[in-house]
Write a protein that holds these residues in place. Sequence first.
Motif, short mmCIF file in Angstrom:
data_model
loop_
_atom_site.label_atom_id
_atom_site.label_comp_id
_atom_site.label_asym_id
_atom_site.label_seq_id
_atom_site.Cartn_x
_atom_site.Cartn_y
_atom_site.Cartn_z
N LYS A 226 32.72 -45.42 82.16
CA LYS A 226 31.45 -45.03 82.76
C LYS A 226 30.62 -46.23 83.18
CE LYS A 226 31.11 -40.65 80.26
NZ LYS A 226 30.27 -39.82 79.33
N ASN A 227 30.83 -47.36 82.55
CA ASN A 227 30.03 -48.54 82.86
C ASN A 227 30.38 -49.11 84.23
OD1 ASN A 227 30.39 -48.55 79.68
ND2 ASN A 227 28.46 -49.56 80.17
N LYS A 228 29.34 -49.45 85.00
CA LYS A 228 29.56 -50.08 86.28
C LYS A 228 29.71 -51.58 86.09
CE LYS A 228 26.98 -46.61 88.91
NZ LYS A 228 25.84 -46.37 89.83
N PHE A 229 30.65 -52.17 86.80
CA PHE A 229 30.85 -53.61 86.70
C PHE A 229 31.48 -54.12 88.00
CE2 PHE A 229 34.69 -51.65 85.06
CZ PHE A 229 35.71 -52.38 85.65
N VAL A 230 31.31 -55.41 88.23
CA VAL A 230 31.90 -56.08 89.38
C VAL A 230 32.66 -57.30 88.87
CG1 VAL A 230 31.46 -57.33 91.52
CG2 VAL A 230 30.10 -55.32 90.97
N ILE A 231 33.93 -57.43 89.26
CA ILE A 231 34.72 -58.61 88.89
C ILE A 231 34.59 -59.63 90.02
CG2 ILE A 231 37.00 -59.48 88.27
CD1 ILE A 231 37.72 -56.74 87.25
N SER A 232 33.93 -60.73 89.71
CA SER A 232 33.65 -61.74 90.73
C SER A 232 34.84 -62.66 90.98
CB SER A 232 32.44 -62.58 90.31
OG SER A 232 32.24 -63.66 91.19
N ARG A 233 35.49 -63.10 89.92
CA ARG A 233 36.64 -64.00 90.03
C ARG A 233 37.71 -63.59 89.05
NH1 ARG A 233 32.15 -67.39 90.76
NH2 ARG A 233 32.29 -68.96 92.42
N LEU A 234 38.95 -63.91 89.41
CA LEU A 234 40.09 -63.68 88.52
C LEU A 234 40.89 -64.97 88.42
CD1 LEU A 234 42.47 -60.63 88.37
CD2 LEU A 234 43.43 -62.92 88.50
N TRP A 235 41.08 -65.47 87.20
CA TRP A 235 41.90 -66.65 86.97
C TRP A 235 43.25 -66.19 86.38
CZ3 TRP A 235 36.62 -67.01 85.49
CH2 TRP A 235 35.87 -67.93 86.21
N ARG A 236 44.33 -66.58 87.03
CA ARG A 236 45.68 -66.25 86.54
C ARG A 236 46.49 -67.54 86.57
NH1 ARG A 236 48.12 -61.23 89.37
NH2 ARG A 236 46.61 -60.25 87.95
N SER A 241 41.31 -66.27 92.30
CA SER A 241 41.29 -65.37 93.44
C SER A 241 40.12 -64.41 93.31
CB SER A 241 42.59 -64.58 93.54
OG SER A 241 42.76 -63.75 92.39
N ILE A 242 39.83 -63.73 94.43
CA ILE A 242 38.82 -62.68 94.43
C ILE A 242 39.54 -61.34 94.35
CG2 ILE A 242 36.97 -61.59 95.74
CD1 ILE A 242 36.42 -64.26 97.02
N PRO A 243 39.44 -60.61 93.27
CA PRO A 243 40.17 -59.35 93.14
C PRO A 243 39.53 -58.25 93.96
CG PRO A 243 38.79 -59.68 91.23
CD PRO A 243 38.64 -60.91 92.07
N ASP A 244 40.33 -57.28 94.36
CA ASP A 244 39.80 -56.08 95.00
C ASP A 244 40.21 -54.87 94.17
OD1 ASP A 244 42.48 -55.52 95.64
OD2 ASP A 244 42.29 -56.49 97.60
N HIS A 320 37.20 -60.60 102.83
CA HIS A 320 37.81 -61.07 101.59
C HIS A 320 36.82 -61.90 100.77
CE1 HIS A 320 41.25 -61.33 99.01
NE2 HIS A 320 41.16 -62.65 98.91
N ILE A 321 35.64 -61.33 100.61
CA ILE A 321 34.63 -61.94 99.75
C ILE A 321 34.23 -60.93 98.69
CG2 ILE A 321 33.74 -63.53 101.49
CD1 ILE A 321 31.77 -60.41 100.66
#
Length: 553
Positions: A226-236, A241-244, A320-321
Amino acid sequence: MQWISDIFLSHSSLQAVIIISVIIAVGLALGKIRIWGISLGVTFVFFAGIIAGHIGLSIDPTILHYTENLGLVLFVYELGLKVGPGFFSSFRKGGMELNLLGLGVLLLGTAMTILISLCFGLPIGEATGILCGATTNTPALGAAQQALEQSGLSASGAALSCAVTYPLGVVGVILAIIVMRKLFIGQDTPLSSPKEDPDETFIAEFKVCNPAIYGMTIREISSVVKNKFVISRLWREDNVSIPDSNTVLQENDHLLVITSPDGCQKLKVLFGMQEARDWNKKDIDWNSIDNRLISRKIIVSRSAINGKKLGSLRLRNHYHINISRITRSGLHLLATPDLILQLGDSLTVVGSAADIEKVEHLLGNTAIKLKDPNLGAIFIGIVLGLVIGSIPIAIPGISAPIKLGLAGGPIIVGILIGLFGPQFRLVTYTTRSANLMLRGIGLSLYLACLGLEAGAHFIETIARTEGLIWILLGFLVTIIPVLVIGTIAMKICKLDFGLTCGMLCGSMANPMALNYANDLVPGDYATVSYATVYPLSMFCRVIVAQLIILLLV
Protein backbone atom coordinates in the motif's frame (compact mmCIF):
# COMPACT_ATOMS: atom_id res chain seq x y z
CA MET A 1 0.39 76.86 4.84
CA GLN A 2 -3.29 76.09 4.53
CA TRP A 3 -2.52 73.44 1.95
CA ILE A 4 -0.61 71.39 4.54
CA SER A 5 -3.59 71.47 6.87
CA ASP A 6 -5.88 70.41 4.01
CA ILE A 7 -3.67 67.46 3.14
CA PHE A 8 -3.93 65.99 6.64
CA LEU A 9 -7.33 67.19 7.86
CA SER A 10 -9.69 67.80 4.91
CA HIS A 11 -11.42 64.61 3.77
CA SER A 12 -10.41 63.61 0.28
CA SER A 13 -8.95 60.61 -1.54
CA LEU A 14 -5.46 62.12 -1.27
CA GLN A 15 -5.86 62.75 2.46
CA ALA A 16 -7.08 59.18 3.05
CA VAL A 17 -4.06 57.69 1.28
CA ILE A 18 -1.66 59.91 3.25
CA ILE A 19 -3.23 59.21 6.66
CA ILE A 20 -3.39 55.45 6.10
CA SER A 21 0.18 55.37 4.78
CA VAL A 22 1.49 57.33 7.77
CA ILE A 23 -0.30 55.02 10.20
CA ILE A 24 1.13 51.93 8.51
CA ALA A 25 4.65 53.36 8.30
CA VAL A 26 4.68 54.42 11.96
CA GLY A 27 3.09 51.18 13.11
CA LEU A 28 5.57 49.00 11.22
CA ALA A 29 8.50 51.03 12.53
CA LEU A 30 7.33 50.80 16.15
CA GLY A 31 6.48 47.13 15.67
CA LYS A 32 10.18 46.35 15.27
CA ILE A 33 10.94 47.53 18.82
CA ARG A 34 11.52 44.55 21.11
CA ILE A 35 10.43 44.72 24.75
CA TRP A 36 11.61 41.78 26.88
CA GLY A 37 12.55 40.08 23.64
CA ILE A 38 9.04 40.50 22.18
CA SER A 39 8.01 42.59 19.20
CA LEU A 40 4.45 42.93 17.86
CA GLY A 41 5.43 43.45 14.22
CA VAL A 42 2.57 44.41 11.93
CA THR A 43 0.13 44.18 14.88
CA PHE A 44 1.41 47.57 16.06
CA VAL A 45 -0.25 49.15 13.01
CA PHE A 46 -3.58 48.61 14.79
CA PHE A 47 -2.40 50.56 17.86
CA ALA A 48 -0.93 53.29 15.67
CA GLY A 49 -4.37 53.63 14.11
CA ILE A 50 -5.99 53.92 17.56
CA ILE A 51 -3.56 56.71 18.51
CA ALA A 52 -4.27 58.52 15.23
CA GLY A 53 -8.02 58.27 15.82
CA HIS A 54 -7.64 59.50 19.39
CA ILE A 55 -5.74 62.65 18.42
CA GLY A 56 -8.51 63.56 15.99
CA LEU A 57 -7.31 62.25 12.64
CA SER A 58 -10.04 60.79 10.44
CA ILE A 59 -10.80 60.00 6.82
CA ASP A 60 -13.96 59.81 4.78
CA PRO A 61 -16.11 56.98 6.28
CA THR A 62 -16.85 55.49 2.86
CA ILE A 63 -13.15 55.30 1.99
CA LEU A 64 -12.39 53.95 5.47
CA HIS A 65 -14.84 51.05 5.18
CA TYR A 66 -13.81 50.30 1.60
CA THR A 67 -10.10 50.18 2.43
CA GLU A 68 -10.70 48.12 5.57
CA ASN A 69 -12.75 45.55 3.66
CA LEU A 70 -10.29 45.47 0.75
CA GLY A 71 -7.38 44.82 3.07
CA LEU A 72 -9.22 42.02 4.89
CA VAL A 73 -10.32 40.34 1.65
CA LEU A 74 -6.85 40.56 0.10
CA PHE A 75 -5.20 39.10 3.19
CA VAL A 76 -7.53 36.13 3.71
CA TYR A 77 -7.70 35.27 -0.01
CA GLU A 78 -3.92 35.21 -0.40
CA LEU A 79 -3.69 33.20 2.80
CA GLY A 80 -6.10 30.63 1.37
CA LEU A 81 -4.24 30.58 -1.95
CA LYS A 82 -0.97 29.94 -0.13
CA VAL A 83 -2.16 26.99 1.96
CA GLY A 84 -4.54 25.52 -0.63
CA PRO A 85 -2.13 22.93 -2.11
CA GLY A 86 -1.55 21.30 1.28
CA PHE A 87 -4.89 22.05 2.94
CA PHE A 88 -6.87 18.87 2.40
CA SER A 89 -3.95 16.54 3.03
CA SER A 90 -3.45 18.35 6.33
CA PHE A 91 -7.16 18.03 7.08
CA ARG A 92 -7.10 14.28 6.46
CA LYS A 93 -4.04 13.74 8.62
CA GLY A 94 -5.10 15.83 11.62
CA GLY A 95 -7.59 18.47 10.56
CA MET A 96 -10.50 16.87 12.38
CA GLU A 97 -8.61 17.06 15.65
CA LEU A 98 -7.58 20.66 14.99
CA ASN A 99 -11.15 21.71 14.19
CA LEU A 100 -12.55 20.01 17.29
CA LEU A 101 -10.00 21.86 19.42
CA GLY A 102 -10.88 25.10 17.62
CA LEU A 103 -14.56 24.55 18.36
CA GLY A 104 -13.58 23.94 21.99
CA VAL A 105 -12.14 27.48 22.11
CA LEU A 106 -15.37 28.81 20.61
CA LEU A 107 -17.70 26.93 22.97
CA LEU A 108 -15.71 27.83 26.08
CA GLY A 109 -15.66 31.52 25.15
CA THR A 110 -19.39 31.50 24.36
CA ALA A 111 -20.23 29.83 27.68
CA MET A 112 -18.16 32.46 29.52
CA THR A 113 -19.99 35.25 27.67
CA ILE A 114 -23.42 33.92 28.64
CA LEU A 115 -22.34 33.53 32.27
CA ILE A 116 -20.95 37.08 32.29
CA SER A 117 -24.26 38.43 30.97
CA LEU A 118 -26.26 36.54 33.59
CA CYS A 119 -23.94 37.16 36.57
CA PHE A 120 -23.19 40.84 35.94
CA GLY A 121 -26.59 41.79 34.52
CA LEU A 122 -24.90 42.95 31.33
CA PRO A 123 -27.23 43.46 28.35
CA ILE A 124 -26.84 40.60 25.90
CA GLY A 125 -25.97 42.99 23.06
CA GLU A 126 -23.02 44.45 24.96
CA ALA A 127 -21.96 40.96 26.12
CA THR A 128 -21.99 39.74 22.52
CA GLY A 129 -19.91 42.78 21.52
CA ILE A 130 -17.38 41.82 24.19
CA LEU A 131 -17.24 38.30 22.74
CA CYS A 132 -16.70 39.66 19.21
CA GLY A 133 -13.96 42.01 20.38
CA ALA A 134 -12.29 39.38 22.54
CA THR A 135 -12.17 37.04 19.55
CA THR A 136 -11.27 39.85 17.07
CA ASN A 137 -14.17 38.82 14.85
CA THR A 138 -15.72 41.80 13.06
CA PRO A 139 -17.92 39.63 10.76
CA ALA A 140 -19.52 38.17 13.90
CA LEU A 141 -20.10 41.71 15.19
CA GLY A 142 -21.88 42.59 11.96
CA ALA A 143 -24.09 39.53 12.32
CA ALA A 144 -24.85 40.43 15.96
CA GLN A 145 -25.73 44.01 15.03
CA GLN A 146 -28.11 42.76 12.37
CA ALA A 147 -29.78 40.43 14.87
CA LEU A 148 -30.11 43.28 17.41
CA GLU A 149 -31.74 45.56 14.84
CA GLN A 150 -34.17 42.80 13.84
CA SER A 151 -35.07 42.45 17.53
CA GLY A 152 -35.73 46.19 17.79
CA LEU A 153 -32.67 46.89 19.97
CA SER A 154 -29.85 49.40 19.57
CA ALA A 155 -26.61 48.00 18.14
CA SER A 156 -24.37 50.87 19.32
CA GLY A 157 -23.53 49.19 22.64
CA ALA A 158 -22.30 46.05 20.90
CA ALA A 159 -20.07 48.07 18.56
CA LEU A 160 -18.54 50.10 21.40
CA SER A 161 -17.90 47.10 23.67
CA CYS A 162 -16.29 45.32 20.71
CA ALA A 163 -14.04 48.31 19.99
CA VAL A 164 -12.65 48.63 23.53
CA THR A 165 -12.07 44.89 23.99
CA TYR A 166 -10.57 44.37 20.54
CA PRO A 167 -7.00 45.56 21.36
CA LEU A 168 -6.58 43.15 24.27
CA GLY A 169 -8.25 40.50 22.13
CA VAL A 170 -5.32 40.89 19.76
CA VAL A 171 -2.70 41.04 22.50
CA GLY A 172 -4.32 38.33 24.64
CA VAL A 173 -3.71 35.56 22.11
CA ILE A 174 -0.11 36.71 21.67
CA LEU A 175 0.37 36.73 25.46
CA ALA A 176 -1.12 33.23 25.65
CA ILE A 177 1.35 32.02 23.02
CA ILE A 178 4.21 33.54 25.02
CA VAL A 179 2.97 31.88 28.23
CA MET A 180 2.60 28.47 26.55
CA ARG A 181 6.08 28.67 25.09
CA LYS A 182 7.55 29.54 28.48
CA LEU A 183 5.60 26.79 30.31
CA PHE A 184 5.82 23.94 27.82
CA ILE A 185 8.98 24.56 25.78
CA GLY A 186 11.22 27.15 27.40
CA GLN A 187 11.84 30.72 26.33
CA ASP A 188 15.41 30.03 25.23
CA THR A 189 14.69 26.76 23.42
CA PRO A 190 14.81 27.23 19.62
CA LEU A 191 11.56 26.29 17.93
CA SER A 192 11.48 23.92 14.98
CA SER A 193 8.94 22.47 12.62
CA PRO A 194 7.53 18.98 13.19
CA LYS A 195 10.20 16.36 12.51
CA GLU A 196 7.90 14.04 10.66
CA ASP A 197 5.41 15.95 8.60
CA PRO A 198 3.08 13.53 6.79
CA ASP A 199 3.54 15.47 3.57
CA GLU A 200 7.34 15.23 3.71
CA THR A 201 9.37 12.66 1.80
CA PHE A 202 12.10 10.45 3.23
CA ILE A 203 15.07 9.00 1.34
CA ALA A 204 16.57 5.63 2.31
CA GLU A 205 18.84 2.98 0.80
CA PHE A 206 17.72 -0.65 0.90
CA LYS A 207 19.44 -3.92 0.07
CA VAL A 208 17.30 -6.58 -1.60
CA CYS A 209 17.69 -9.69 0.56
CA ASN A 210 14.09 -10.86 0.86
CA PRO A 211 13.76 -14.11 -1.19
CA ALA A 212 10.02 -13.48 -1.58
CA ILE A 213 10.64 -10.64 -4.08
CA TYR A 214 13.55 -12.12 -6.05
CA GLY A 215 12.62 -12.09 -9.73
CA MET A 216 9.63 -9.77 -9.25
CA THR A 217 9.26 -6.56 -11.24
CA ILE A 218 8.85 -3.21 -9.54
CA ARG A 219 5.30 -3.03 -10.92
CA GLU A 220 4.44 -6.36 -9.28
CA ILE A 221 5.94 -5.27 -5.97
CA SER A 222 4.07 -1.95 -6.06
CA SER A 223 0.77 -3.74 -6.61
CA VAL A 224 1.08 -5.79 -3.41
CA VAL A 225 2.11 -2.99 -1.02
CA LYS A 226 0.00 0.00 0.00
CA ASN A 227 2.91 2.36 0.58
CA LYS A 228 3.81 4.66 -2.28
CA PHE A 229 7.48 4.85 -3.17
CA VAL A 230 9.80 5.85 -5.99
CA ILE A 231 13.08 4.04 -6.74
CA SER A 232 15.51 6.70 -7.88
CA ARG A 233 18.61 4.58 -8.52
CA LEU A 234 19.49 0.90 -8.66
CA TRP A 235 23.03 -0.35 -8.00
CA ARG A 236 23.80 -3.87 -9.26
CA GLU A 237 27.40 -4.92 -8.79
CA ASP A 238 29.40 -2.05 -10.36
CA ASN A 239 26.58 -0.72 -12.53
CA VAL A 240 24.09 2.04 -11.72
CA SER A 241 20.84 2.46 -13.58
CA ILE A 242 17.44 4.13 -13.45
CA PRO A 243 14.84 1.39 -12.92
CA ASP A 244 11.39 1.44 -14.48
CA SER A 245 8.24 -0.51 -13.69
CA ASN A 246 9.48 -3.52 -15.70
CA THR A 247 12.85 -3.78 -13.93
CA VAL A 248 13.32 -7.18 -12.25
CA LEU A 249 14.87 -7.08 -8.79
CA GLN A 250 17.63 -9.51 -7.92
CA GLU A 251 19.38 -10.55 -4.76
CA ASN A 252 21.85 -7.97 -3.35
CA ASP A 253 20.49 -5.11 -5.48
CA HIS A 254 20.87 -1.76 -3.76
CA LEU A 255 17.95 0.65 -4.13
CA LEU A 256 17.74 4.38 -3.40
CA VAL A 257 14.08 4.84 -2.47
CA ILE A 258 11.99 7.95 -1.84
CA THR A 259 8.96 7.32 0.37
CA SER A 260 7.19 8.82 3.38
CA PRO A 261 8.70 8.74 6.90
CA ASP A 262 6.02 6.31 8.04
CA GLY A 263 6.51 4.00 5.05
CA CYS A 264 10.24 3.52 5.55
CA GLN A 265 9.92 0.79 8.19
CA LYS A 266 7.45 -1.19 6.07
CA LEU A 267 9.73 -1.02 3.04
CA LYS A 268 12.58 -2.30 5.20
CA VAL A 269 10.52 -5.43 5.84
CA LEU A 270 9.66 -5.66 2.13
CA PHE A 271 13.18 -5.35 0.70
CA GLY A 272 15.04 -7.04 3.52
CA MET A 273 17.58 -4.57 4.91
CA GLN A 274 18.05 -0.80 5.23
CA GLU A 275 21.54 0.66 4.92
CA ALA A 276 22.74 2.95 7.70
CA ARG A 277 23.75 5.91 5.49
CA ASP A 278 21.68 9.06 6.03
CA TRP A 279 20.45 10.28 2.63
CA ASN A 280 18.35 13.14 4.04
CA LYS A 281 21.18 15.48 4.95
CA LYS A 282 21.12 18.83 3.15
CA ASP A 283 24.83 18.75 2.27
CA ILE A 284 24.73 15.62 0.05
CA ASP A 285 26.30 16.18 -3.36
CA TRP A 286 24.00 14.04 -5.48
CA ASN A 287 26.05 14.47 -8.64
CA SER A 288 29.11 12.89 -7.02
CA ILE A 289 27.33 9.62 -6.20
CA ASP A 290 28.04 8.10 -9.61
CA ASN A 291 29.59 9.18 -12.89
CA ARG A 292 26.86 8.45 -15.41
CA LEU A 293 23.81 9.88 -13.65
CA ILE A 294 23.25 13.39 -12.34
CA SER A 295 20.49 14.98 -10.27
CA ARG A 296 19.00 18.36 -11.12
CA LYS A 297 16.04 20.47 -10.01
CA ILE A 298 13.74 21.59 -12.84
CA ILE A 299 11.02 24.21 -12.36
CA VAL A 300 7.70 23.81 -14.15
CA SER A 301 7.27 27.13 -15.96
CA ARG A 302 5.40 26.13 -19.16
CA SER A 303 1.70 26.92 -18.80
CA ALA A 304 0.85 23.91 -21.01
CA ILE A 305 2.10 21.60 -18.24
CA ASN A 306 -0.05 23.26 -15.56
CA GLY A 307 -2.82 20.90 -14.43
CA LYS A 308 -1.47 17.76 -16.12
CA LYS A 309 -0.87 14.55 -14.23
CA LEU A 310 2.77 13.56 -13.89
CA GLY A 311 2.08 10.10 -15.27
CA SER A 312 0.46 11.47 -18.44
CA LEU A 313 3.78 13.03 -19.52
CA ARG A 314 5.47 9.60 -19.61
CA LEU A 315 8.82 11.22 -18.85
CA ARG A 316 10.45 8.01 -17.69
CA ASN A 317 9.57 6.11 -20.87
CA HIS A 318 10.36 8.90 -23.33
CA TYR A 319 13.53 10.28 -21.75
CA HIS A 320 14.74 7.45 -19.49
CA ILE A 321 14.87 9.68 -16.44
CA ASN A 322 13.38 9.36 -12.98
CA ILE A 323 11.63 12.00 -10.91
CA SER A 324 12.30 11.31 -7.25
CA ARG A 325 10.26 14.06 -5.60
CA ILE A 326 8.49 17.35 -6.18
CA THR A 327 8.73 20.48 -4.03
CA ARG A 328 5.63 22.69 -3.83
CA SER A 329 5.00 25.57 -1.41
CA GLY A 330 7.74 24.27 0.87
CA LEU A 331 6.35 20.72 0.90
CA HIS A 332 8.26 17.74 -0.52
CA LEU A 333 5.76 15.55 -2.39
CA LEU A 334 6.24 12.01 -3.62
CA ALA A 335 6.37 11.92 -7.43
CA THR A 336 3.43 9.56 -7.99
CA PRO A 337 1.83 9.21 -11.47
CA ASP A 338 -1.48 10.71 -10.31
CA LEU A 339 0.10 13.88 -8.90
CA ILE A 340 -1.19 16.97 -10.73
CA LEU A 341 1.58 19.38 -11.65
CA GLN A 342 1.36 23.11 -11.00
CA LEU A 343 3.39 26.06 -12.20
CA GLY A 344 6.25 26.65 -9.81
CA ASP A 345 6.67 22.97 -8.89
CA SER A 346 10.33 22.01 -8.55
CA LEU A 347 11.04 18.50 -9.84
CA THR A 348 14.13 16.59 -8.73
CA VAL A 349 15.15 14.69 -11.88
CA VAL A 350 17.74 11.89 -12.08
CA GLY A 351 19.26 10.79 -15.38
CA SER A 352 21.97 11.51 -17.90
CA ALA A 353 22.85 15.12 -18.68
CA ALA A 354 21.53 14.84 -22.25
CA ASP A 355 18.20 13.38 -21.16
CA ILE A 356 17.73 15.95 -18.41
CA GLU A 357 18.25 18.77 -20.93
CA LYS A 358 15.37 17.37 -22.99
CA VAL A 359 13.14 17.33 -19.92
CA GLU A 360 14.14 20.92 -19.15
CA HIS A 361 12.98 21.97 -22.62
CA LEU A 362 9.65 20.22 -22.06
CA LEU A 363 8.93 21.62 -18.58
CA GLY A 364 10.34 25.10 -19.15
CA ASN A 365 12.73 25.52 -16.22
CA THR A 366 12.62 29.28 -16.71
CA ALA A 367 12.16 30.84 -13.29
CA ILE A 368 11.88 34.37 -14.70
CA LYS A 369 8.50 33.49 -16.24
CA LEU A 370 7.13 32.89 -12.77
CA LYS A 371 8.18 36.18 -11.22
CA ASP A 372 5.03 38.00 -12.33
CA PRO A 373 1.92 36.81 -10.43
CA ASN A 374 -1.18 35.99 -12.45
CA LEU A 375 -3.29 38.93 -11.31
CA GLY A 376 -6.28 37.73 -13.30
CA ALA A 377 -6.60 34.57 -11.19
CA ILE A 378 -6.26 36.62 -8.01
CA PHE A 379 -9.13 38.96 -8.81
CA ILE A 380 -11.32 36.22 -10.26
CA GLY A 381 -10.90 34.33 -7.00
CA ILE A 382 -11.71 37.42 -4.93
CA VAL A 383 -14.92 37.99 -6.89
CA LEU A 384 -15.98 34.36 -6.42
CA GLY A 385 -15.12 34.56 -2.72
CA LEU A 386 -17.22 37.67 -2.20
CA VAL A 387 -20.15 36.13 -4.07
CA ILE A 388 -20.02 32.98 -1.95
CA GLY A 389 -19.61 35.03 1.20
CA SER A 390 -22.81 36.92 0.32
CA ILE A 391 -24.97 33.82 -0.14
CA PRO A 392 -27.64 33.71 2.62
CA ILE A 393 -27.72 30.39 4.45
CA ALA A 394 -31.03 29.65 6.16
CA ILE A 395 -30.81 28.06 9.61
CA PRO A 396 -34.02 26.45 11.00
CA GLY A 397 -35.46 28.46 13.88
CA ILE A 398 -33.59 31.68 13.00
CA SER A 399 -35.39 34.38 11.06
CA ALA A 400 -32.26 36.03 9.67
CA PRO A 401 -30.09 34.08 7.20
CA ILE A 402 -26.41 33.48 7.96
CA LYS A 403 -23.62 34.63 5.63
CA LEU A 404 -19.93 33.73 5.49
CA GLY A 405 -19.12 37.39 4.91
CA LEU A 406 -16.04 39.19 3.64
CA ALA A 407 -13.61 36.93 5.51
CA GLY A 408 -15.15 33.49 5.18
CA GLY A 409 -15.97 33.44 1.46
CA PRO A 410 -12.58 34.59 0.09
CA ILE A 411 -10.47 32.25 2.26
CA ILE A 412 -12.60 29.25 1.28
CA VAL A 413 -12.37 30.11 -2.43
CA GLY A 414 -8.64 30.82 -2.05
CA ILE A 415 -8.10 27.34 -0.61
CA LEU A 416 -10.17 25.69 -3.34
CA ILE A 417 -8.51 27.59 -6.20
CA GLY A 418 -5.05 27.01 -4.75
CA LEU A 419 -5.74 23.28 -4.73
CA PHE A 420 -8.02 22.63 -7.71
CA GLY A 421 -7.24 25.60 -9.98
CA PRO A 422 -4.50 23.82 -11.97
CA GLN A 423 -6.94 21.02 -12.86
CA PHE A 424 -8.93 23.65 -14.77
CA ARG A 425 -5.74 25.14 -16.26
CA LEU A 426 -6.08 28.19 -14.01
CA VAL A 427 -2.62 29.59 -13.26
CA THR A 428 -2.64 30.29 -9.53
CA TYR A 429 1.10 30.37 -8.92
CA THR A 430 2.65 33.34 -7.15
CA THR A 431 6.17 33.50 -5.81
CA ARG A 432 6.59 33.36 -2.04
CA SER A 433 7.73 36.99 -1.97
CA ALA A 434 4.71 38.13 -4.01
CA ASN A 435 2.32 36.24 -1.75
CA LEU A 436 3.91 37.67 1.39
CA MET A 437 3.78 41.16 -0.10
CA LEU A 438 0.08 40.95 -0.95
CA ARG A 439 -0.75 39.46 2.43
CA GLY A 440 1.28 42.13 4.21
CA ILE A 441 -0.36 44.98 2.30
CA GLY A 442 -3.83 43.57 2.94
CA LEU A 443 -3.25 43.04 6.66
CA SER A 444 -1.66 46.48 7.10
CA LEU A 445 -4.58 48.25 5.39
CA TYR A 446 -7.09 46.31 7.47
CA LEU A 447 -5.36 47.03 10.78
CA ALA A 448 -4.78 50.72 10.04
CA CYS A 449 -8.44 51.36 9.20
CA LEU A 450 -9.71 49.22 12.08
CA GLY A 451 -7.57 51.13 14.57
CA LEU A 452 -8.48 54.51 13.10
CA GLU A 453 -12.17 53.64 13.37
CA ALA A 454 -11.93 52.45 16.97
CA GLY A 455 -9.61 55.21 18.17
CA ALA A 456 -12.12 58.09 18.10
CA HIS A 457 -14.01 56.98 21.25
CA PHE A 458 -11.50 54.54 22.64
CA ILE A 459 -9.91 56.61 25.44
CA GLU A 460 -13.25 58.17 26.36
CA THR A 461 -14.82 54.74 26.84
CA ILE A 462 -12.01 53.12 28.82
CA ALA A 463 -11.90 56.15 31.12
CA ARG A 464 -15.32 55.11 32.42
CA THR A 465 -15.73 52.31 34.98
CA GLU A 466 -18.05 50.53 32.58
CA GLY A 467 -15.36 50.54 29.89
CA LEU A 468 -12.73 49.14 32.26
CA ILE A 469 -15.08 46.31 33.24
CA TRP A 470 -15.67 45.53 29.57
CA ILE A 471 -11.92 45.39 28.94
CA LEU A 472 -11.29 43.07 31.91
CA LEU A 473 -14.13 40.73 30.97
CA GLY A 474 -13.04 40.71 27.34
CA PHE A 475 -9.48 39.86 28.30
CA LEU A 476 -10.71 36.91 30.35
CA VAL A 477 -12.86 35.70 27.45
CA THR A 478 -9.77 35.90 25.25
CA ILE A 479 -7.05 34.35 27.32
CA ILE A 480 -8.80 31.64 29.38
CA PRO A 481 -10.17 29.56 26.46
CA VAL A 482 -6.88 29.92 24.57
CA LEU A 483 -4.77 28.75 27.52
CA VAL A 484 -7.13 25.91 28.43
CA ILE A 485 -7.45 24.50 24.90
CA GLY A 486 -3.78 25.21 24.16
CA THR A 487 -2.78 23.16 27.21
CA ILE A 488 -5.08 20.32 26.13
CA ALA A 489 -3.66 20.43 22.59
CA MET A 490 -0.02 20.24 23.67
CA LYS A 491 -0.23 18.04 26.76
CA ILE A 492 -3.08 15.65 25.97
CA CYS A 493 -3.25 15.65 22.17
CA LYS A 494 0.56 16.02 21.87
CA LEU A 495 0.33 18.62 19.10
CA ASP A 496 3.40 20.50 17.94
CA PHE A 497 3.75 24.08 19.21
CA GLY A 498 3.47 25.57 15.72
CA LEU A 499 0.30 23.64 14.89
CA THR A 500 -1.18 24.59 18.26
CA CYS A 501 -0.47 28.28 17.70
CA GLY A 502 -2.03 28.20 14.24
CA MET A 503 -5.10 26.38 15.57
CA LEU A 504 -5.58 28.91 18.37
CA CYS A 505 -5.12 31.89 16.05
CA GLY A 506 -7.56 30.40 13.55
CA SER A 507 -10.20 29.64 16.18
CA MET A 508 -9.90 33.23 17.45
CA ALA A 509 -9.89 34.70 13.90
CA ASN A 510 -6.69 36.53 14.83
CA PRO A 511 -4.37 37.12 11.83
CA MET A 512 -2.18 39.45 13.89
CA ALA A 513 -1.36 36.68 16.38
CA LEU A 514 -0.75 34.34 13.43
CA ASN A 515 1.82 36.78 12.09
CA TYR A 516 3.54 36.72 15.50
CA ALA A 517 3.46 32.90 15.54
CA ASN A 518 4.97 32.78 12.04
CA ASP A 519 7.85 34.92 13.29
CA LEU A 520 8.47 32.37 16.05
CA VAL A 521 7.99 29.05 14.25
CA PRO A 522 9.87 28.26 11.01
CA GLY A 523 7.96 26.90 8.03
CA ASP A 524 4.27 27.23 7.13
CA TYR A 525 2.86 24.80 9.70
CA ALA A 526 1.17 27.50 11.79
CA THR A 527 -0.34 29.02 8.63
CA VAL A 528 -1.66 25.68 7.39
CA SER A 529 -3.14 24.96 10.83
CA TYR A 530 -4.72 28.44 10.88
CA ALA A 531 -6.34 27.94 7.48
CA THR A 532 -7.53 24.45 8.47
CA VAL A 533 -9.41 25.80 11.48
CA TYR A 534 -10.38 29.31 10.36
CA PRO A 535 -13.25 28.64 7.89
CA LEU A 536 -15.30 26.43 10.23
CA SER A 537 -14.53 28.52 13.32
CA MET A 538 -15.39 31.78 11.57
CA PHE A 539 -18.64 30.37 10.20
CA CYS A 540 -19.63 29.02 13.61
CA ARG A 541 -18.79 32.32 15.33
CA VAL A 542 -21.02 34.22 12.91
CA ILE A 543 -23.84 31.80 13.67
CA VAL A 544 -23.23 31.86 17.44
CA ALA A 545 -23.20 35.68 17.54
CA GLN A 546 -26.67 35.72 16.02
CA LEU A 547 -27.94 32.79 18.09
CA ILE A 548 -26.95 34.48 21.37
CA ILE A 549 -28.97 37.55 20.43
CA LEU A 550 -32.00 35.77 19.00
CA LEU A 551 -32.28 33.18 21.76
CA LEU A 552 -31.44 35.26 24.86
CA VAL A 553 -33.09 38.62 24.13
